[in-house]
Write an enzyme that holds these catalytic residues in place. Structure first.
Site, PDB file in Angstrom:
ATOM      1  N   SER A   8       0.857  -1.187   0.000  1.00  0.00           N
ATOM      2  CA  SER A   8       0.000   0.000   0.000  1.00  0.00           C
ATOM      3  C   SER A   8       0.889   1.231   0.000  1.00  0.00           C
ATOM      4  O   SER A   8       1.692   1.428   0.917  1.00  0.00           O
ATOM      5  CB  SER A   8      -0.874   0.014   1.259  1.00  0.00           C
ATOM      6  OG  SER A   8      -1.340   1.329   1.479  1.00  0.00           O
ATOM      7  N   MET A 135     -11.279  -5.630   5.991  1.00  0.00           N
ATOM      8  CA  MET A 135     -10.391  -4.690   6.673  1.00  0.00           C
ATOM      9  C   MET A 135      -9.972  -5.293   8.014  1.00  0.00           C
ATOM     10  O   MET A 135     -10.817  -5.703   8.806  1.00  0.00           O
ATOM     11  CB  MET A 135     -11.096  -3.351   6.930  1.00  0.00           C
ATOM     12  CG  MET A 135     -11.386  -2.505   5.706  1.00  0.00           C
ATOM     13  SD  MET A 135      -9.941  -2.000   4.731  1.00  0.00           S
ATOM     14  CE  MET A 135      -8.900  -1.179   5.938  1.00  0.00           C
ATOM     15  N   GLY A 140      -8.493   4.112   7.342  1.00  0.00           N
ATOM     16  CA  GLY A 140      -8.149   5.533   7.476  1.00  0.00           C
ATOM     17  C   GLY A 140      -6.671   5.815   7.624  1.00  0.00           C
ATOM     18  O   GLY A 140      -6.194   6.833   7.132  1.00  0.00           O
ATOM     19  N   PHE A 141      -5.951   4.896   8.260  1.00  0.00           N
ATOM     20  CA  PHE A 141      -4.539   5.184   8.540  1.00  0.00           C
ATOM     21  C   PHE A 141      -3.684   3.930   8.413  1.00  0.00           C
ATOM     22  O   PHE A 141      -4.163   2.831   8.685  1.00  0.00           O
ATOM     23  CB  PHE A 141      -4.377   5.744   9.959  1.00  0.00           C
ATOM     24  CG  PHE A 141      -5.168   6.996  10.182  1.00  0.00           C
ATOM     25  CD1 PHE A 141      -4.657   8.238   9.809  1.00  0.00           C
ATOM     26  CD2 PHE A 141      -6.445   6.932  10.720  1.00  0.00           C
ATOM     27  CE1 PHE A 141      -5.402   9.395   9.982  1.00  0.00           C
ATOM     28  CE2 PHE A 141      -7.202   8.086  10.898  1.00  0.00           C
ATOM     29  CZ  PHE A 141      -6.683   9.323  10.530  1.00  0.00           C
ATOM     30  N   GLY A 142      -2.429   4.140   8.042  1.00  0.00           N
ATOM     31  CA  GLY A 142      -1.473   3.044   8.019  1.00  0.00           C
ATOM     32  C   GLY A 142      -0.882   2.884   9.414  1.00  0.00           C
ATOM     33  O   GLY A 142      -1.093   3.716  10.298  1.00  0.00           O
ATOM     34  N   GLY A 143      -0.162   1.794   9.603  1.00  0.00           N
ATOM     35  CA  GLY A 143       0.575   1.601  10.852  1.00  0.00           C
ATOM     36  C   GLY A 143      -0.249   1.222  12.065  1.00  0.00           C
ATOM     37  O   GLY A 143       0.237   1.302  13.190  1.00  0.00           O
ATOM     38  N   GLY A 174      -4.501  -4.044   6.456  1.00  0.00           N
ATOM     39  CA  GLY A 174      -4.326  -3.430   7.769  1.00  0.00           C
ATOM     40  C   GLY A 174      -3.533  -4.303   8.723  1.00  0.00           C
ATOM     41  O   GLY A 174      -3.934  -5.419   9.038  1.00  0.00           O
ATOM     42  N   GLY A 175      -2.362  -3.794   9.128  1.00  0.00           N
ATOM     43  CA  GLY A 175      -1.563  -4.493  10.143  1.00  0.00           C
ATOM     44  C   GLY A 175      -0.930  -5.785   9.672  1.00  0.00           C
ATOM     45  O   GLY A 175      -0.617  -6.661  10.488  1.00  0.00           O
ATOM     46  N   GLY A 195       1.347  -2.034   4.051  1.00  0.00           N
ATOM     47  CA  GLY A 195       1.897  -0.688   3.867  1.00  0.00           C
ATOM     48  C   GLY A 195       3.157  -0.488   4.671  1.00  0.00           C
ATOM     49  O   GLY A 195       4.269  -0.627   4.154  1.00  0.00           O
ATOM     50  N   SER A 196       2.997  -0.216   5.952  1.00  0.00           N
ATOM     51  CA  SER A 196       4.157   0.145   6.777  1.00  0.00           C
ATOM     52  C   SER A 196       5.179  -0.983   6.873  1.00  0.00           C
ATOM     53  O   SER A 196       6.383  -0.716   6.884  1.00  0.00           O
ATOM     54  CB  SER A 196       3.700   0.591   8.168  1.00  0.00           C
ATOM     55  OG  SER A 196       2.808  -0.343   8.719  1.00  0.00           O
TER      56      SER A 196
HETATM   57  C1  DX5 Z   1      -5.843   1.883   5.777  1.00  0.00           C
HETATM   58  C2  DX5 Z   1      -5.478   1.560   4.364  1.00  0.00           C
HETATM   59  C3  DX5 Z   1      -4.376   0.580   4.236  1.00  0.00           C
HETATM   60  C4  DX5 Z   1      -3.080   0.996   4.886  1.00  0.00           C
HETATM   61  C5  DX5 Z   1      -2.510  -0.234   5.512  1.00  0.00           C
HETATM   62  O1  DX5 Z   1      -7.124   2.372   5.846  1.00  0.00           O
HETATM   63  O2  DX5 Z   1      -6.589   1.036   3.665  1.00  0.00           O
HETATM   64  O3  DX5 Z   1      -4.167   0.185   2.885  1.00  0.00           O
HETATM   65  O4  DX5 Z   1      -2.131   1.539   4.032  1.00  0.00           O
HETATM   66  O5  DX5 Z   1      -1.371   0.119   6.200  1.00  0.00           O
HETATM   67  P1  DX5 Z   1      -0.608  -0.885   7.155  1.00  0.00           P
HETATM   68  O6  DX5 Z   1      -0.172  -2.050   6.339  1.00  0.00           O
HETATM   69  O7  DX5 Z   1       0.525  -0.072   7.668  1.00  0.00           O
HETATM   70  O8  DX5 Z   1      -1.573  -1.276   8.244  1.00  0.00           O
END
Ligand code: DX5
Ligand code: ZN
Length: 221
Positions: A8, A135, A140-143, A174-175, A195-196
């Protein structure tokens, strides 16, 4: 089925996206998060940036729309040549019509549910979608920390897909990291968004390989 890893780009450097894409070229697809400050409390990128990303991407593009009224906007992203468009159950009013519209444009249709939403209401319309995205954090947020309580939902969905003899993918977002990847594939997920864990690692190529390997070893359809 082979497990696929989709980084991501929410965790990428937004001022250097072209080079960031080059660092994840061994992945199976690129996950692009579009947020509108309304459906989720965050704002990312919209049509002009996604258009350029679709033009330069060498991998399949997976556009995760965390926006209100995707019934109106999703087809604009499909017209950019995106491989798949993901819309949220809580945001769309006519998911079947939208999925069919996307298919006529040659785009895969993916349907997403939040952690508090049940998967069972989708069972009768599963055949309309290429992928269901579970999900594993609040969108909404990464990490954020992976929500273990989503594992049963993934397993119930996989069981139902098998029962209906469908080929629907189960994507998780997510995570996802080296600890949680085997858990989700053991439950039945086959597309892992990360993502992270990828963008913050010292060696992104190695992390993609490791995630894919450990996830595949535990994959159970
Ligand atoms: C969060 C996003 C994800 C996010 C995941 O709402 O939909 O795609 O980038 O990030 P990580 O892998 O860091 O949880
Ligand atoms: Zn996402």
């Amino acid at each position: 089925m082979s497990v696929q890893i989709y980084p991501s780009i929410l965790s990428a450097d937004f001022c250097d996206l072209k080079n960031e894409l080059n660092t994840i070229s061994t992945a199976d697809g690129i996950h692009i998060d579009v947020m509108d400050y309304h459906f989720v409390p965050n704002l990312t990128i919209g049509e002009p940036v996604v258009q350029r990303l679709c033009e330069i991407a060498t991998l399949p593009t997976d556009i995760h729309l965390m926006i209100e009224n995707p019934d109106r906007w999703a087809i604009n992203y499909a017209a950019m040549g995106a491989t798949s468009i993901t819309v949220h159950m809580g945001a769309t009013s006519a998911p079947i019509r939208l999925a069919r519209q996307l298919h006529t444009m040659g785009t895969q249709a993916c349907f997403a549910i939040r952690p508090s939403e049940p998967v069972e209401p989708l069972f009768d319309i599963l055949n309309e979608f290429d992928t269901i995205l579970i999900m594993t954090v609040e969108p909404g947020f990464g990490g954020q920390k992976f929500l273990n309580n989503q594992l049963n939902k993934i397993a119930r969905l996989r069981q139902e897909i098998t029962r209906q003899h469908l080929t629907t993918h189960i994507e998780v977002d997510g995570g996802i990291n080296l600890t949680t990847a085997p858990l989700v594939t053991e439950a039945g997920a086959d597309i892992l968004v990360a993502g992270s864990s990828i963008f913050n690692s010292e060696n992104r190529t190695q992390m993609i390989t490791n995630l894919r390997q450990t996830a595949q070893q535990h994959y159970r359809a």
